[in-house]
Every structure is written in C-alpha cells, then in structure tokens.
Design a protein around this motif. Structure first.
Motif, PDB file in Angstrom:
ATOM      1  N   THR A  21       1.010  -1.004  -0.014  1.00  0.00           N
ATOM      2  CA  THR A  21      -0.052  -0.076   0.040  1.00  0.00           C
ATOM      3  C   THR A  21       0.710   1.478   0.017  1.00  0.00           C
ATOM      4  OG1 THR A  21      -1.847  -1.120   1.169  1.00  0.00           O
ATOM      5  CG2 THR A  21      -1.694   1.059   1.147  1.00  0.00           C
ATOM      6  N   VAL A  22       2.005   1.333   0.672  1.00  0.00           N
ATOM      7  CA  VAL A  22       2.841   2.454   0.952  1.00  0.00           C
ATOM      8  C   VAL A  22       3.453   2.724  -0.471  1.00  0.00           C
ATOM      9  CG1 VAL A  22       4.947   3.303   1.610  1.00  0.00           C
ATOM     10  CG2 VAL A  22       3.168   2.342   3.367  1.00  0.00           C
ATOM     11  N   PHE A  23       3.959   1.376  -1.177  1.00  0.00           N
ATOM     12  CA  PHE A  23       4.419   1.592  -2.299  1.00  0.00           C
ATOM     13  C   PHE A  23       3.672   2.240  -3.512  1.00  0.00           C
ATOM     14  CE2 PHE A  23       5.234  -0.182  -6.566  1.00  0.00           C
ATOM     15  CZ  PHE A  23       6.511   0.323  -6.919  1.00  0.00           C
ATOM     16  N   LEU A  24       2.574   1.802  -3.348  1.00  0.00           N
ATOM     17  CA  LEU A  24       1.343   2.355  -4.464  1.00  0.00           C
ATOM     18  C   LEU A  24       0.874   3.765  -3.920  1.00  0.00           C
ATOM     19  CD1 LEU A  24      -0.739  -0.977  -4.872  1.00  0.00           C
ATOM     20  CD2 LEU A  24       0.966   0.057  -6.429  1.00  0.00           C
ATOM     21  N   LEU A  25       0.962   3.937  -2.722  1.00  0.00           N
ATOM     22  CA  LEU A  25       0.844   5.592  -2.454  1.00  0.00           C
ATOM     23  C   LEU A  25       1.919   6.330  -2.992  1.00  0.00           C
ATOM     24  CD1 LEU A  25      -0.706   5.170   1.260  1.00  0.00           C
ATOM     25  CD2 LEU A  25      -1.780   6.129  -0.885  1.00  0.00           C
ATOM     26  N   ALA A  26       3.124   6.085  -2.962  1.00  0.00           N
ATOM     27  CA  ALA A  26       4.291   6.643  -3.534  1.00  0.00           C
ATOM     28  C   ALA A  26       4.095   6.743  -4.948  1.00  0.00           C
ATOM     29  CB  ALA A  26       5.424   5.881  -3.062  1.00  0.00           C
ATOM     30  N   CYS A  27       3.527   5.895  -5.587  1.00  0.00           N
ATOM     31  CA  CYS A  27       3.500   5.914  -7.158  1.00  0.00           C
ATOM     32  C   CYS A  27       2.326   6.908  -7.360  1.00  0.00           C
ATOM     33  CB  CYS A  27       2.913   4.369  -7.714  1.00  0.00           C
ATOM     34  SG  CYS A  27       4.193   3.240  -7.650  1.00  0.00           S
ATOM     35  N   ALA A  28       1.252   6.901  -6.455  1.00  0.00           N
ATOM     36  CA  ALA A  28       0.267   7.950  -6.698  1.00  0.00           C
ATOM     37  C   ALA A  28       0.746   9.374  -6.503  1.00  0.00           C
ATOM     38  CB  ALA A  28      -1.152   7.797  -5.846  1.00  0.00           C
ATOM     39  N   CYS A  29       1.698   9.572  -5.437  1.00  0.00           N
ATOM     40  CA  CYS A  29       2.340  10.790  -5.263  1.00  0.00           C
ATOM     41  C   CYS A  29       3.294  11.371  -6.600  1.00  0.00           C
ATOM     42  CB  CYS A  29       3.211  10.853  -4.049  1.00  0.00           C
ATOM     43  SG  CYS A  29       2.121  10.872  -2.635  1.00  0.00           S
ATOM     44  N   VAL A  30       3.875  10.283  -7.168  1.00  0.00           N
ATOM     45  CA  VAL A  30       4.764  10.622  -8.300  1.00  0.00           C
ATOM     46  C   VAL A  30       3.775  10.981  -9.428  1.00  0.00           C
ATOM     47  CG1 VAL A  30       6.224   9.508 -10.124  1.00  0.00           C
ATOM     48  CG2 VAL A  30       6.806   9.008  -7.717  1.00  0.00           C
ATOM     49  N   ILE A 125     -10.167  -2.855   4.207  1.00  0.00           N
ATOM     50  CA  ILE A 125     -10.367  -2.446   3.143  1.00  0.00           C
ATOM     51  C   ILE A 125     -10.767  -0.909   3.025  1.00  0.00           C
ATOM     52  CG2 ILE A 125     -12.148  -2.447   1.184  1.00  0.00           C
ATOM     53  CD1 ILE A 125     -12.489  -5.374   1.637  1.00  0.00           C
ATOM     54  N   ILE A 126     -11.595  -0.470   4.247  1.00  0.00           N
ATOM     55  CA  ILE A 126     -11.928   1.008   4.476  1.00  0.00           C
ATOM     56  C   ILE A 126     -10.656   1.767   4.576  1.00  0.00           C
ATOM     57  CG2 ILE A 126     -13.266   2.464   5.917  1.00  0.00           C
ATOM     58  CD1 ILE A 126     -15.421   0.273   6.095  1.00  0.00           C
ATOM     59  N   LEU A 127      -9.748   1.217   5.362  1.00  0.00           N
ATOM     60  CA  LEU A 127      -8.470   2.086   5.728  1.00  0.00           C
ATOM     61  C   LEU A 127      -7.944   2.224   4.561  1.00  0.00           C
ATOM     62  CD1 LEU A 127      -6.814   3.321   7.904  1.00  0.00           C
ATOM     63  CD2 LEU A 127      -5.882   1.070   8.061  1.00  0.00           C
ATOM     64  N   ARG A 128      -7.436   1.225   3.636  1.00  0.00           N
ATOM     65  CA  ARG A 128      -6.785   1.342   2.533  1.00  0.00           C
ATOM     66  C   ARG A 128      -7.333   2.004   1.496  1.00  0.00           C
ATOM     67  NH1 ARG A 128      -6.283  -3.987   3.452  1.00  0.00           N
ATOM     68  NH2 ARG A 128      -3.836  -4.783   3.755  1.00  0.00           N
ATOM     69  N   ARG A 129      -8.834   2.374   1.451  1.00  0.00           N
ATOM     70  CA  ARG A 129      -9.451   3.092   0.335  1.00  0.00           C
ATOM     71  C   ARG A 129      -9.347   4.412   0.745  1.00  0.00           C
ATOM     72  NH1 ARG A 129      -9.378   2.529  -4.043  1.00  0.00           N
ATOM     73  NH2 ARG A 129     -11.399   3.730  -4.501  1.00  0.00           N
ATOM     74  N   VAL A 130      -9.542   4.977   2.227  1.00  0.00           N
ATOM     75  CA  VAL A 130      -9.464   5.980   2.566  1.00  0.00           C
ATOM     76  C   VAL A 130      -7.960   6.755   2.290  1.00  0.00           C
ATOM     77  CG1 VAL A 130      -9.405   7.422   4.740  1.00  0.00           C
ATOM     78  CG2 VAL A 130     -11.350   6.081   4.174  1.00  0.00           C
ATOM     79  N   LEU A 131      -6.890   6.001   2.764  1.00  0.00           N
ATOM     80  CA  LEU A 131      -5.470   6.236   2.307  1.00  0.00           C
ATOM     81  C   LEU A 131      -5.468   6.616   1.004  1.00  0.00           C
ATOM     82  CD1 LEU A 131      -3.671   3.879   4.839  1.00  0.00           C
ATOM     83  CD2 LEU A 131      -3.665   6.317   5.053  1.00  0.00           C
ATOM     84  N   PHE A 132      -5.792   5.831   0.188  1.00  0.00           N
ATOM     85  CA  PHE A 132      -5.653   5.845  -1.386  1.00  0.00           C
ATOM     86  C   PHE A 132      -6.355   7.021  -1.883  1.00  0.00           C
ATOM     87  CE2 PHE A 132      -5.261   4.872  -5.872  1.00  0.00           C
ATOM     88  CZ  PHE A 132      -3.969   4.422  -5.764  1.00  0.00           C
ATOM     89  N   GLU A 133      -7.730   7.327  -1.349  1.00  0.00           N
ATOM     90  CA  GLU A 133      -8.369   8.443  -2.010  1.00  0.00           C
ATOM     91  C   GLU A 133      -7.926   9.770  -1.416  1.00  0.00           C
ATOM     92  OE1 GLU A 133     -10.872   8.398  -4.083  1.00  0.00           O
ATOM     93  OE2 GLU A 133     -10.816   6.271  -4.351  1.00  0.00           O
ATOM     94  N   ALA A 134      -7.135   9.664  -0.233  1.00  0.00           N
ATOM     95  CA  ALA A 134      -6.855  11.009   0.477  1.00  0.00           C
ATOM     96  C   ALA A 134      -5.634  11.435  -0.294  1.00  0.00           C
ATOM     97  CB  ALA A 134      -6.672  10.773   1.681  1.00  0.00           C
ATOM     98  N   PHE A 135      -4.809  10.760  -0.812  1.00  0.00           N
ATOM     99  CA  PHE A 135      -3.474  10.844  -1.765  1.00  0.00           C
ATOM    100  C   PHE A 135      -3.954  10.957  -2.957  1.00  0.00           C
ATOM    101  CE2 PHE A 135      -1.965   9.521   2.344  1.00  0.00           C
ATOM    102  CZ  PHE A 135      -1.160  10.531   2.752  1.00  0.00           C
TER     103      PHE A 135
END
Length: 135
Positions: A21-30, A125-135
C-alpha cells in the motif's frame, strides 16, 4: 470445530500488505508531481520561493522533461485556452484507472490477510481506500 489461524501469520501478511500500500501511495504521489509539472504549477523559477540560492539547484518537484511540455507553444501549454486542460484530463483518467485497480487489489489483500471477522475484513478495506483516496 473451530479453525485456528495464527495471529503471527496474519500480522506478517498485514505488514506485507502495508508495504504494498505504501509503495502504491508513493506511485500515486509521483503521478501527482508529474501532473503538477505538466500543468505548469512547478517551474524552474520556483526554486527562489523554496530558498534555493545556488545556480543549478531546482525546486524539489521540478522534472524538466515534463515541465518543458507545459511551456508556451508546447503540447500542454499552460497559458493556452484549451491546451491547459489536456494534462487535467490525462490526470483524471490516470487517477481513475489507478483507483479502480487499487480497489480490486485492496479486496484481494484483505482476503489474503485472512481476518478473523467480517468487520475486521471490511475495516481493512476501508482504511486502504481512505488512504488511497486521500492521496
């Protein structure tokens, strides 16, 4: 008869899922940094605002290849009446695709983690979705 799944295995799986999840969040930030360059929000002149005093130092998010595409006359000209919308549309499409892919992955990761209850599964699932949507 009740089945037993060791908590240690679940914690290891949750840690691996967290790393993914952290790796994919980093990709979203890029993707967001690239989008800011394509939209002309990050320029070479922004270095002064960040306290860069030496020649050759740049804004920390400045990527010259993408920033050049937003210069006047380029494909994503930030000052054009219609070309400036192309990177916005492109970003919306990419982010929408990433959200769809991550949504499916979040389901699979939560299933793989083998939570004890349905509530724990849903909360994961909710925690992951919220993290991904927030970034």
């Amino acid at each position: 008869m009740e089945r037993f799944y060791p908590a240690s295995k679940r914690r290891i799986k949750c840690a691996i899922s967290g790393i993914i999840t952290v790796f994919l969040l980093a990709c979203a930030c890029v993707v967001m940094v690239i989008a800011m360059n394509l939209q002309g929000y990050v320029t070479l002149a922004d270095g002064e605002k960040w306290g860069v005093e030496e020649e050759g130092d740049e804004h920390p998010f400045y990527i010259s290849f993408f920033a050049r595409l937003s210069e006047e006359g380029a494909i994503f000209d930030a000052k054009s009446a219609w070309k400036c919308f192309l990177p916005v549309i492109l970003k919306a499409l990419v982010v929408s695709h990433m959200n769809g892919q991550y949504s499916r992955l979040a389901e699979k990761l939560a299933e793989w983690e083998n939570h004890e209850t349905v509530e724990d599964h849903q909360n994961s699932i909710i925690l992951r979705r919220v993290l991904f949507e927030a970034f």
